[in-house]
Design a protein around this motif. Structure first.
Motif, PDB file in Angstrom:
ATOM      1  N   ARG A 180      -0.561   5.084   0.260  1.00  0.00           N
ATOM      2  CA  ARG A 180       0.094   3.820  -0.096  1.00  0.00           C
ATOM      3  C   ARG A 180      -0.902   2.819  -0.664  1.00  0.00           C
ATOM      4  O   ARG A 180      -0.622   2.127  -1.653  1.00  0.00           O
ATOM      5  CB  ARG A 180       0.777   3.250   1.140  1.00  0.00           C
ATOM      6  N   GLU A 183      -2.055   3.932  -4.192  1.00  0.00           N
ATOM      7  CA  GLU A 183      -1.025   3.890  -5.229  1.00  0.00           C
ATOM      8  C   GLU A 183      -0.513   2.487  -5.524  1.00  0.00           C
ATOM      9  O   GLU A 183      -0.084   2.206  -6.648  1.00  0.00           O
ATOM     10  CB  GLU A 183       0.153   4.783  -4.822  1.00  0.00           C
ATOM     11  N   GLU A 184      -0.570   1.588  -4.530  1.00  0.00           N
ATOM     12  CA  GLU A 184       0.070   0.296  -4.693  1.00  0.00           C
ATOM     13  C   GLU A 184      -0.912  -0.868  -4.853  1.00  0.00           C
ATOM     14  O   GLU A 184      -0.582  -1.871  -5.480  1.00  0.00           O
ATOM     15  CB  GLU A 184       0.979   0.010  -3.486  1.00  0.00           C
ATOM     16  N   LYS A 185      -2.079  -0.748  -4.295  1.00  0.00           N
ATOM     17  CA  LYS A 185      -3.042  -1.846  -4.342  1.00  0.00           C
ATOM     18  C   LYS A 185      -3.988  -1.694  -5.531  1.00  0.00           C
ATOM     19  O   LYS A 185      -4.491  -0.590  -5.795  1.00  0.00           O
ATOM     20  CB  LYS A 185      -3.866  -1.897  -3.049  1.00  0.00           C
TER      21      LYS A 185
END
Length: 321
Positions: A180, A183-185
């Motif tokens: 997570r 992929e997101e930060k």
């Protein structure tokens, strides 16, 4: 310093000052010359490793000497010499190599050194039927041999199958907690791209091992052996200056055993263990009145001079960062 001074005053007697005044200065200059030769040999070895693994890179001899001294400094002030690898990688990166390329050169350098030390240690173990050194450090030597063998095998596998690092990175990035973030930060995405890029550089550089020319391997091995023979020759030269020559081969074996042990002790630079170990072995040949002077001089030439100049170059690295 405390250990060396303890040995000096523990063995101090009325003959100590007399022997100190009788030191032949030319042998001290010879020991200093051997220290400079250490710089040259390791500088040549690092430069040859860089050229062999990365044909597009050329480092000047003075640059590779600085890499050696910076590496020696951090290896000598950290437990288990744990600062050696980061310092060597960082110093090479400062001189134009990528992080992946620097890591490959560092791993290859360590593999060659560990392999030579392990082969020499096993050979001594066989020749002397399990008793290459006196009983009181024989168990420590056996421990060091096992750790050295494991380290050499691990490095060999790492350079033979560097794809294992790629697999490890993919496995770690698939963990729910990391996935997570990666992929997101923005920071996670940047970190993942950076690791992938440097890993590609490491894989590409290690592939050069398959293209190693025999003459390059022979030259690197010879430089490694020459470096350590030069290092182990400092003690006999100092004792010649003190007028107490010792059997060279015996001196070499005992110093080799000490060097094997102190690398795997949780003491920065083997501080204390190196001095006490050397005194405990050479007491069989060196009179007590000279033993303290010998240990102090040996540690000065093999440790503190290199540490001092290494520290100066470390300050230079920080200042020009």
């Amino acid at each position: 310093v405390a250990a060396a001074l303890f040995i000096f005053f523990r063995n101090f007697d009325e003959n100590t000052w007399e022997n100190l005044l009788k030191i032949k200065v030319e042998y001290l200059f010879a020991a200093a010359g051997l220290v400079l030769l250490l710089w040259l040999l390791e500088g040549l070895r690092i430069g040859l490793l860089v050229r062999t693994l990365h044909s597009d890179k050329r480092l000047a001899l003075w640059d590779t000497i600085q890499v050696f001294l910076v590496t020696f400094f951090f290896a000598s002030v950290t437990p288990f010499a744990s600062g050696e690898w980061p310092a060597h990688i960082y110093a090479l990166k400062r001189r134009g190599l990528s992080l992946g390329e620097s890591s490959a050169v560092t791993a290859t350098r360590a593999l060659i050194t560990r392999s030579i030390f392990t082969l020499a240690a096993v050979s001594l173990w066989v020749v002397f039927k399990g008793r290459p050194v006196p009983t009181f450090i024989n168990k420590l030597f056996l421990y060091a041999v096992h750790v050295s063998l494991f380290t050499a095998l691990f490095l060999f596998f790492l350079l033979w199958k560097p794809q294992a690092l790629d697999w490890l990175l993919r496995r770690l990035s698939s963990l729910s907690l990391l996935k997570r973030w990666l992929e997101e930060k923005p920071a996670g995405k940047k970190a993942y791209l950076f690791l992938n890029q440097e890993l590609r550089g490491f894989l590409e550089t290690t592939r050069s091992l398959n293209r190693f020319k025999l003459k390059n391997i022979a030259a690197i091995v010879l430089l490694t052996v020459a470096f350590w023979l030069c290092f182990f020759s400092i003690a006999p030269v100092i004792l010649l200056g003190l007028g107490k020559p010792v059997p060279y081969l015996q001196s070499l074996i005992w110093q080799f055993a000490i060097q094997m042990i102190i690398v795997y002790l949780p003491l920065p630079g083997g501080s204390g263990a190196a001095e006490l170990g050397l005194a405990g072995l050479f007491v069989f040949f060196v009179p007590p009145s000279i033993l303290g002077i010998f240990v102090l001089a040996w540690r000065l030439f093999t440790y503190y001079i290199l540490l001092f100049f290494g520290g100066l170059f470390v300050l230079g690295e920080i200042k020009t960062r």
